[in-house]
Scaffold this motif. Structure first.
Motif, PDB file in Angstrom:
ATOM      1  N   GLN A  90       0.832  -1.200   0.000  1.00  0.00           N
ATOM      2  CA  GLN A  90       0.000   0.000   0.000  1.00  0.00           C
ATOM      3  C   GLN A  90       0.872   1.258   0.000  1.00  0.00           C
ATOM      4  O   GLN A  90       0.541   2.261  -0.644  1.00  0.00           O
ATOM      5  CB  GLN A  90      -0.931  -0.007   1.218  1.00  0.00           C
ATOM      6  CG  GLN A  90      -1.964   1.117   1.211  1.00  0.00           C
ATOM      7  CD  GLN A  90      -2.844   1.056   2.432  1.00  0.00           C
ATOM      8  OE1 GLN A  90      -2.408   0.584   3.476  1.00  0.00           O
ATOM      9  NE2 GLN A  90      -4.061   1.538   2.300  1.00  0.00           N
ATOM     10  N   GLY A  95      -3.109  -0.645  -4.058  1.00  0.00           N
ATOM     11  CA  GLY A  95      -4.241  -0.724  -3.150  1.00  0.00           C
ATOM     12  C   GLY A  95      -4.942  -2.065  -3.179  1.00  0.00           C
ATOM     13  O   GLY A  95      -4.624  -2.951  -3.995  1.00  0.00           O
ATOM     14  N   VAL A  97      -7.862  -2.920  -4.281  1.00  0.00           N
ATOM     15  CA  VAL A  97      -8.570  -3.234  -5.516  1.00  0.00           C
ATOM     16  C   VAL A  97      -7.636  -3.906  -6.518  1.00  0.00           C
ATOM     17  O   VAL A  97      -8.031  -4.834  -7.235  1.00  0.00           O
ATOM     18  CB  VAL A  97      -9.198  -1.958  -6.116  1.00  0.00           C
ATOM     19  CG1 VAL A  97      -9.832  -2.260  -7.470  1.00  0.00           C
ATOM     20  CG2 VAL A  97     -10.231  -1.377  -5.160  1.00  0.00           C
ATOM     21  N   TYR A 361     -15.151  -1.992  -0.786  1.00  0.00           N
ATOM     22  CA  TYR A 361     -15.262  -0.536  -0.663  1.00  0.00           C
ATOM     23  C   TYR A 361     -14.804  -0.072   0.719  1.00  0.00           C
ATOM     24  O   TYR A 361     -14.058   0.915   0.847  1.00  0.00           O
ATOM     25  CB  TYR A 361     -16.704  -0.108  -0.916  1.00  0.00           C
ATOM     26  CG  TYR A 361     -16.974   1.355  -0.673  1.00  0.00           C
ATOM     27  CD1 TYR A 361     -16.540   2.322  -1.582  1.00  0.00           C
ATOM     28  CD2 TYR A 361     -17.634   1.782   0.471  1.00  0.00           C
ATOM     29  CE1 TYR A 361     -16.775   3.686  -1.359  1.00  0.00           C
ATOM     30  CE2 TYR A 361     -17.873   3.119   0.711  1.00  0.00           C
ATOM     31  CZ  TYR A 361     -17.444   4.058  -0.211  1.00  0.00           C
ATOM     32  OH  TYR A 361     -17.678   5.403   0.031  1.00  0.00           O
ATOM     33  N   ASN A 364     -10.990  -0.555   1.008  1.00  0.00           N
ATOM     34  CA  ASN A 364     -10.291   0.399   0.171  1.00  0.00           C
ATOM     35  C   ASN A 364     -10.293   1.799   0.797  1.00  0.00           C
ATOM     36  O   ASN A 364      -9.319   2.556   0.667  1.00  0.00           O
ATOM     37  CB  ASN A 364     -10.927   0.440  -1.220  1.00  0.00           C
ATOM     38  CG  ASN A 364     -10.061   1.154  -2.248  1.00  0.00           C
ATOM     39  OD1 ASN A 364      -8.877   0.845  -2.384  1.00  0.00           O
ATOM     40  ND2 ASN A 364     -10.627   2.129  -2.929  1.00  0.00           N
TER      41      ASN A 364
END
Length: 370
Positions: A90, A95, A97, A361, A364
């Motif tokens: 990260q 990320g 996703v 979501y 993230n």
């Protein structure tokens, strides 16, 4: 990115292979324990066991692959999360996703493989194993009848032979009591007899020679005696042996084309086509499960807290049980007409995908650090 993709694939493929092997062996042992009265018969050889395993392998893979994939995601990506490797990724701008691409790719490959298996190999294997187990049962009857011992493994039939001789297992001084029709039982006494194993399908034939048959009628005083030079008693292996042949489910033996043909035939004869269509769509929904598991399992694995591996495994198994229960619930609703059949077959996947999108979501937004 190619190095990262290979690294993630390694983290997923190795545990996937281990889990598939473990679950495959577990399923075979469970099936073996269910059929010990057949598989531990005197006529069963190691070659028979290998052939049985070959026939059941596609069915076992269909059962093992989805849950093995979900556990592999938890173990592989979960380890990266616990070791803070995902935090380092990260920091490099990679990320959650972007990490989803690997599990989705493997899930797509598994879904394609499962669609192929459920359309071809699984119906072939389950159809073959039905006849194969019937033949094993026939051979067991030949080997299990002993001299001077009453043989009662045939449901509602009792067989006794004073002597059993030779490689062909010929019987002398035979008694056969047939109680399949309780109102008029049949007693047969013969000087000789044996099992005819050359019959095909689910029928076993007992051949008796030089004897007489006694039949009594329980509802009246009628009693008849018939002498014969040769008599044959046909025994249905599947129905008359205490349901010992438990290795298949009828609709799973049909290919997708055969299911559609059965549905069309049911419609033309005024029957209900929904059970056949539901079986087809439910099979497709089960085959596509790896995709929904990838979408839901990835955010759950990378967002797992430190030291939560045991809870993670428990949650994974609970999630698979929930998926199975939802599949059965929606299957029943589809058969009853409460849901459209195509929707009922895919609704469990749709719900898991929606839950996966929400979980991704949230991960993230919050990052992977825990």
């Amino acid at each position: 990115m190619k190095l990262l993709a290979r690294y993630l694939l390694k983290e997923l493929v190795i545990p996937l292979g281990v889990w598939v092997a473990f679950l495959f062996l577990l399923l075979f042992v469970m099936q073996f324990l269910r059929g010990t009265d057949v598989l531990l018969g005197s006529a069963v050889t190691l070659q028979d066991m290998g052939q049985l395993l070959l026939y059941l392998a596609p069915h076992f893979l269909m059962m093992a692959l989805p849950i093995a994939f979900l556990l592999a995601i938890l173990l592989g990506l979960g380890r990266l999360s616990e070791d803070r490797e995902l935090t380092a990724l990260q920091a490099l701008g990679i990320g959650p996703v972007q990490l989803l691409a690997g599990p989705l790719a493997i899930g797509a490959v598994l879904a394609g493989l499962m669609l192929l298996l459920t359309s071809t190999a699984e119906p072939w294997g389950l159809t073959s194993v039905k006849g194969f187990v019937a033949e094993i049962i026939k051979k067991n009857v030949v080997g299990d009848v002993k001299s001077g011992v009453f043989y009662e493994d045939l449901s509602n039939l009792t067989l006794y032979a004073e002597t059993v001789e030779g490689e062909e297992r010929r019987w002398t001084n035979v008694l056969l009591y047939d109680d399949r029709e309780p109102s008029s039982p049949l007693l047969m006494l013969a000087h000789n007899g044996q099992v005819n194993t050359n019959t095909s399908g689910q029928v076993l034939t007992l051949v008796l020679g030089d004897g007489e048959a006694h039949r009594a009628n329980q509802t009246s005083s009628a009693y008849s005696v018939v002498t014969f030079q040769k008599g044959e008693i046909a025994v249905g292996v599947e129905g008359s042996m205490g349901r010992r042949n438990r290795f298949r489910s009828p609709k799973e033996e049909l290919t997708p084309v055969e299911l559609l043909q059965a549905a069309d035939e049911a419609e033309r004869t005024g029957g209900d086509a929904r059970p056949f269509l539901m079986a087809l769509h439910n099979r497709v929904g089960h085959a596509l499960a790896p995709l929904s598991f990838a979408l839901l399992g990835t955010p759950l694995a990378i967002g797992r807290r430190q030291g939560g591996r045991a809870w993670g495994y428990l949650f994974t198994l609970g999630g698979y049980v929930l998926f199975y229960l939802l599949m059965r619930l929606f299957e029943q609703m589809g058969q009853q007409g409460k849901l459209p059949v195509p929707l009922a077959g895919q609704l469990a996947n749709i719900l898991f995908c929606a839950a996966g999108v929400v979980a991704m979501y949230r991960v993230n937004r919050s990052g992977t650090v825990r």
